[in-house]
Motif scaffolding. Structure first.
Motif, PDB file in Angstrom:
ATOM      1  N   ILE A 176     -14.121  20.405  10.182  1.00 14.48           N
ATOM      2  CA  ILE A 176     -12.705  20.669  10.473  1.00 14.48           C
ATOM      3  C   ILE A 176     -12.507  20.919  11.964  1.00 14.48           C
ATOM      4  N   SER A 177     -13.437  21.665  12.532  1.00 16.77           N
ATOM      5  CA  SER A 177     -13.344  21.961  13.954  1.00 16.77           C
ATOM      6  C   SER A 177     -13.424  20.684  14.781  1.00 16.77           C
ATOM      7  N   ALA A 178     -14.365  19.827  14.411  1.00 12.91           N
ATOM      8  CA  ALA A 178     -14.531  18.583  15.161  1.00 12.91           C
ATOM      9  C   ALA A 178     -13.257  17.743  15.089  1.00 12.91           C
ATOM     10  N   MET A 179     -12.670  17.690  13.901  1.00 12.82           N
ATOM     11  CA  MET A 179     -11.457  16.890  13.732  1.00 12.82           C
ATOM     12  C   MET A 179     -10.327  17.425  14.600  1.00 12.82           C
ATOM     13  N   LEU A 180     -10.182  18.754  14.618  1.00 13.53           N
ATOM     14  CA  LEU A 180      -9.112  19.337  15.420  1.00 13.53           C
ATOM     15  C   LEU A 180      -9.321  19.076  16.903  1.00 13.53           C
ATOM     16  N   LEU A 181     -10.577  19.127  17.348  1.00 13.43           N
ATOM     17  CA  LEU A 181     -10.828  18.872  18.759  1.00 13.43           C
ATOM     18  C   LEU A 181     -10.511  17.422  19.105  1.00 13.43           C
ATOM     19  N   LEU A 182     -10.823  16.547  18.161  1.00 13.01           N
ATOM     20  CA  LEU A 182     -10.509  15.132  18.373  1.00 13.01           C
ATOM     21  C   LEU A 182      -9.006  14.945  18.491  1.00 13.01           C
ATOM     22  N   MET A 183      -8.267  15.605  17.599  1.00 11.46           N
ATOM     23  CA  MET A 183      -6.814  15.504  17.653  1.00 11.46           C
ATOM     24  C   MET A 183      -6.288  16.059  18.973  1.00 11.46           C
ATOM     25  N   ALA A 184      -6.944  17.110  19.445  1.00 14.11           N
ATOM     26  CA  ALA A 184      -6.511  17.685  20.720  1.00 14.11           C
ATOM     27  C   ALA A 184      -6.717  16.691  21.845  1.00 14.11           C
ATOM     28  N   ALA A 185      -7.874  16.029  21.823  1.00 12.12           N
ATOM     29  CA  ALA A 185      -8.153  15.052  22.860  1.00 12.12           C
ATOM     30  C   ALA A 185      -7.128  13.920  22.822  1.00 12.12           C
ATOM     31  N   ILE A 186      -6.848  13.439  21.631  1.00 18.77           N
ATOM     32  CA  ILE A 186      -5.857  12.368  21.488  1.00 18.77           C
ATOM     33  C   ILE A 186      -4.510  12.839  22.001  1.00 18.77           C
ATOM     34  N   SER A 187      -4.165  14.074  21.650  1.00 20.28           N
ATOM     35  CA  SER A 187      -2.879  14.618  22.052  1.00 20.28           C
ATOM     36  C   SER A 187      -2.737  14.641  23.566  1.00 20.28           C
ATOM     37  N   LEU A 188      -3.835  15.000  24.241  1.00 21.87           N
ATOM     38  CA  LEU A 188      -3.786  15.073  25.702  1.00 21.87           C
ATOM     39  C   LEU A 188      -3.735  13.699  26.333  1.00 21.87           C
ATOM     40  N   LEU A 189      -4.511  12.786  25.759  1.00 17.77           N
ATOM     41  CA  LEU A 189      -4.654  11.500  26.429  1.00 17.77           C
ATOM     42  C   LEU A 189      -3.594  10.486  26.043  1.00 17.77           C
ATOM     43  N   SER A 190      -2.972  10.673  24.877  1.00 15.29           N
ATOM     44  CA  SER A 190      -2.081   9.618  24.402  1.00 15.29           C
ATOM     45  C   SER A 190      -0.935   9.279  25.339  1.00 15.29           C
ATOM     46  N   PRO A 191      -0.319  10.264  26.034  1.00 21.61           N
ATOM     47  CA  PRO A 191       0.744   9.845  26.956  1.00 21.61           C
ATOM     48  C   PRO A 191       0.239   8.823  27.977  1.00 21.61           C
ATOM     49  N   TYR A 192      -0.985   9.063  28.477  1.00 20.66           N
ATOM     50  CA  TYR A 192      -1.504   8.127  29.475  1.00 20.66           C
ATOM     51  C   TYR A 192      -1.843   6.786  28.869  1.00 20.66           C
ATOM     52  N   MET A 193      -2.441   6.836  27.646  1.00 17.05           N
ATOM     53  CA  MET A 193      -2.829   5.585  27.019  1.00 17.05           C
ATOM     54  C   MET A 193      -1.612   4.746  26.687  1.00 17.05           C
TER      55      MET A 193
END
Lengths: 151, 497, 306
Positions: free
Chosen positions: B466-483
């Motif tokens: 669960i922790s890994a998934m949340l961190l992944l979502m966090a990364a996506i959340s941060l990077l998605s505007p740029y992507m």
């Protein structure tokens, strides 16, 4: 870019202030007890990490290219006056008491700001004080500082 | 299952119970509106009143206050730009914009409808899915909470589209403020300067009041210079069609809110920001958010009321409160000799079903009273500004004082007022501080706890699923505007309806 | 009338004579009971129950006011700043008085008068029902084989919980990995969720899950067995004399007149004996720990000493 030009940009000044403060706090937190369990972080680790990030971000803010818009510096006298009034209100409220000080405050603030309808101001002062008394003391049972009116 | 629900409704179909529900809703709305009185304080204040009452009446009074209190905070958030509860800070982002454009009625009405629907969905989730949801609650340990906090903080990226750097700076400032106090792991003093009250850290409610209410008073005082900016307020309310169009938003946010509410420690604030962010992420017109779009009001409001139902899940099934307010409810239940826990359904089943039924009724009552209130609130904020400002100042002081009977809190409030004022003048965003204050404690505490449990092994954050998934979502959340910026080619604007 | 009442009457008159008309009839107005814990906690519930039942015996309403901060320091500061006429009292707990002994403590034992101990809240050692450990000895064996790895959760740091763990480590010659949590229930939740292996808890925090079969109690940290765990051995029985005594009571500022302390001592005794209060204790799974003023003061001194 001249020195004065540098300081004219508010963001940069703010960032600089932050860097200075953050550095002071970094030193202030000093060294805390070494943790007793393996793996535990010392109490100063996390704050120092945050302070380091603040310093880093502030540096980035300083080197960021600024927009050339002119930033006017009008001293907001009315804002400052209200700040002082509020500070005074808070400072005195436990000594003088809510019921005496609040109407006074509610009369002064609109005056200071330049509102001319004195009757409305007075009416609001009395009604609001009474209303707050009713809600906080009667309905919710939260004691308000009584100050001069006794315990 | 349905006959249990019928049992619940019959248990509450008595005058004292219904009176308790209506009274609870009214008190809850009032407390939500007053800065300084969060839902948990409101419930705590009502507990002594319930002493002589029948347990069902007492419990329903309290849960109604809880539900309506979460809604009430949005009223001031929309009307005067001051969230009455921390969760309403997300509602304020679009809600206050609408008021500034002269359309408070739209926001206020949407908020009531969304809150009521969210509340009902939350209760139904509680009713239908309490077992699996309880298991979700238990599956969150230290690494999971840390990652949830990280994910929550990445929302800052989408909220600060104007200037990410400034937003991040303010966010870290807020995180620093959460370190003030006695360290929970070593007992050492951090930044308290010898003031006992600060040993428990900065209380979020006084900070909230100062940051928004008090600073708006200071800012508004000089605003007299900008008198021409004042817009006249219309009493217009949205058409039914407009409200119904948002059904996807209600559903999405309510379900999200129910699940987040289940996690003990996560709360309405986290839920409302995440719901806001998620609705924005899936919207076609991201830029409308922050300028006054109804989705931006509906999502957080549905979310934070759904949390009420969610937070009752661990309370009623495991005896573990899912939020601070639920903790107060737990105490109240115990004072009335009701023991929440796994055996509650067997020993006091009728109370549980009465709670379900009662909450549904409370949502309807909330809708009713809320809608009536809309023109009332608009009238109030149409009052002359100087008077309004002075009253807000007084209510802020009283609210901060009443929060914990402490003058230190009032000074904290004042300090944050100055901070908020300074930040506004320097054109820095203020909302990230709220996010940081709410999540900062969870972030640090669980980081350190996870490391103690794992013996210093940082891998624990990614090896736990669960922790890994949340961190992944966090990364996506941060990077998605740029992507997304890279992917979309500059071209003709997509036509919107 | 019996000796006690006569004695009380004489003390009362003497007190009244010494302090003048101010004390003629205590209490003259509602009494405030300061509780330094958050609303809804076991501590807060005890205060509210005392307030509710105590009104009958005291004759005046008792109002509970929550003043949180610094684990009681804010409340202590406040109480010492009020007029010492007995209208402001506060709750105290063992973990609070533990701090009197600390090096840079702001307050000392002698700053307060101890009115009475009210409840006693013993500790139990729990594990998840899925845990491989059936007895405390099995647990300790495993710990000896894996020093510093077995996680045990408790409330906060430098608290009674932590000192219990330290005593246990000394008595059994083992090394545990102590995990501090912020609330009393959190260690129990963590054990239920499988995040830690063992937890320390008071009965009120774990009883519902115990009764539902989700938790197993390995041992009781008390001198004697108590309900409803009569089948579980105590640590002392197993050879580890660890039995911390966690309690909550009432205290007042040191200058409060003797007459007030005595009157309250009587009222408190009546409150604790009251069937409503006893029913509350039963439901909340707390235990009657009543001690009158002098015995209580002695206990505090003994426990907080250097």
């Amino acid at each position: 870019m001249t020195m004065t030009g540098f300081f004219q940009n508010r963001d940069r000044v703010f960032a600089l202030v932050l860097i200075v403060l953050a550095s002071i706090f970094y030193a202030l937190i000093g060294d805390m007890e070494e943790p007793y369990s393996p793996g535990a972080l010392a109490a100063s680790t996390y704050p120092r990490l945050i302070l380091a990030c603040i310093i880093g971000l502030s540096c980035m803010l300083i080197i960021q290219p600024v927009s050339s818009e002119q930033q006017t510096t009008i001293i907001p006298w009315k804002g400052l006056a209200v700040i002082l009034l509020a500070a005074g209100y808070i400072f005195l409220i436990e000594r003088v008491g809510f019921f005496v000080l609040t109407p006074v405050f509610l009369l002064l603030v609109p005056l200071v700001v330049g509102y001319r309808h004195y009757v409305a101001t007075a009416a609001s002062a009395i009604l609001v004080t009474a209303g707050l008394y009713a809600v906080f003391v009667l309905v919710l049972n939260i004691p308000l500082p009584a100050g001069l009116l006794g315990d | 299952m349905l006959d249990n629900l019928a049992l619940g409704f019959s248990a509450i179909a008595h005058l004292p119970v219904l009176a308790a529900i209506f009274a609870g809703v009214l008190i809850g709305i009032l407390c939500g509106v007053l800065p300084g009185l969060s839902a948990s304080t409101a419930v705590a204040l009502m507990v002594p009143f319930t002493f002589g009452m029948d347990p069902v009446v007492a419990v329903l009074l309290l849960v109604s206050v809880y539900m309506a209190g979460e809604y009430g905070g949005s009223i001031t958030a929309i009307a005067i730009g001051t969230p009455g509860t921390p969760a309403a800070a997300a509602t304020m982002l679009d809600g206050y914009e609408l008021t500034k454009q002269g359309k408070p009625g739209l926001a206020l009405t949407t908020s009531v409808v969304a809150s009521s629907i969210g509340g009902m969905v939350g209760v139904m989730a509680l009713f239908a899915f309490s077992e699996p949801l309880a298991r979700v609650a238990l599956s969150f340990g230290a690494p999971e909470y840390f990652s949830l906090a990280v994910f929550g903080l990445t929302i800052i990226a989408s909220l600060s589209s104007k200037n990410l750097l400034k937003g991040l700076l303010i966010l870290f400032l807020g995180l620093l403020l959460t370190t003030i106090g006695l360290d929970g792991f070593t007992g050492e003093d951090r930044f308290t300067f010898g003031i006992p009250k600060l040993m428990d850290g900065i209380s979020i409610i006084p900070a909230l009041i100062g940051l928004f209410a008090m600073s708006s008073v200071f800012y508004g005082a000089e605003d007299e210079l900008h008198r021409s900016e004042r817009v006249s307020l219309s009493f217009a309310m949205p058409r039914l069609r407009e409200l119904l169009r948002l059904w996807k938003v209600y559903l999405h946010s309510s379900l999200l809110g129910s699940v987040i509410g289940v996690l003990p420690g996560a709360g309405a604030t986290i839920a409302s920001f995440i719901c806001y962010n998620e609705v924005r992420r899936f919207s076609r017109n991201k830029d409308r958010f922050g300028t006054g779009c109804l989705e931006g009001v509906a999502a957080p409001e549905a979310g934070n009321n759904a949390v009420v139902g969610g937070s009752l899940v661990p309370l009623l099934t495991l005896g573990i409160p899912g939020s601070a307010t639920a903790a107060v409810l737990l105490g109240a239940l115990m004072l009335h000799n009701v023991q929440p826990g796994p055996l509650l359904f067997q020993s006091n089943g009728e109370i549980v079903y009465a709670i379900f039924a009662g909450l549904l009724v409370a949502c309807v009552a909330q809708l009713f009273f809320g809608l009536i209130g809309v023109p009332l609130w608009i009238k109030v904020i149409s009052a002359p500004r100087p008077l309004l400002l002075s009253v807000i100042a007084v209510v802020s002081v009283v609210g901060a004082y009443g929060y914990n009977n402490s003058i230190v809190d009032v000074w904290v409030m004042f300090g944050f007022g100055l901070l908020g004022y300074t930040l506004k003048k320097l054109d820095f965003p203020v909302t990230p501080i709220i996010l940081a204050l709410v999540l900062g404690g969870i972030l640090e505490e669980n980081l350190r706890r996870a490391l103690i449990v794992s013996g210093g092994d940082y891998a624990i954050f990614v090896t736990q699923p669960i922790s890994a998934m949340l961190l992944l979502m966090a990364a996506i959340s941060l990077l998605s505007p740029y992507m997304l910026n890279r992917l979309s080619r500059p071209g003709p604007e997509k036509k919107t309806r | 009338m019996n000796r006690k009442t006569l004695l009380l009457g004489i003390v009362f008159l003497a007190g009244a004579a010494m302090t003048g008309p101010v004390l003629a009839d205590y209490p003259e107005k509602p009494v405030t009971l300061i509780c330094w814990s958050s609303a809804g906690s076991g501590h807060d519930l005890m205060a509210r129950m005392i307030a509710k039942v105590g009104e009958k015996y005291l004759g005046e309403p008792i109002v509970v006011v929550n003043k949180q901060g610094g684990s009681g320091r804010v409340a202590m500061s406040y109480v010492l700043n009020q007029r010492p006429d007995g209208h402001v009292l506060m709750t105290n707990t063992r973990s609070m008085t533990l701090r009197f002994g600390e090096a840079n403590a702001r307050f000392s034992i002698d700053d307060f008068r101890y009115i009475g101990r009210v409840v006693s809240d013993p500790f139990v050692i729990v594990v998840n029902e899925d845990s491989p450990f059936q007895t405390i000895d099995e647990l300790f064996e495993h710990v000896r084989a894996n020093p510093n790895e077995v996680t045990i959760g408790g409330y906060s740091t430098k608290s009674v919980d932590e000192s219990l763990v330290e005593e246990l480590e000394a008595a059994a010659e083992i090394e545990l990995n102590y995990i501090p949590y912020r609330g009393g229930k959190e260690p129990v939740v963590a054990v239920l969720g499988g995040h830690i292996e063992v937890a320390l808890a008071n009965p009120s925090e774990m009883i519902t899950n115990y009764q539902a079969g989700n938790l197993r109690v390995l041992a009781l940290a008390s001198k004697e067995r108590f309900q409803p765990f009569q089948d579980v051995p105590t640590l002392t029985e197993q050879g580890y004399p660890v039995a911390p005594d966690y309690w909550r009571g009432i205290m007042a500022a040191k200058d409060v007149p003797d007459a007030v302390v005595d009157k309250w001592s009587v009222v408190l005794e009546q409150v604790v004996a009251d069937p409503e209060f006893q029913a509350f204790l039963d439901n909340a799974n707390m235990y009657d720990g009543y001690l009158p003023s002098e015995a209580f003061a002695e206990l505090v001194r003994r426990q907080s000493g250097p």
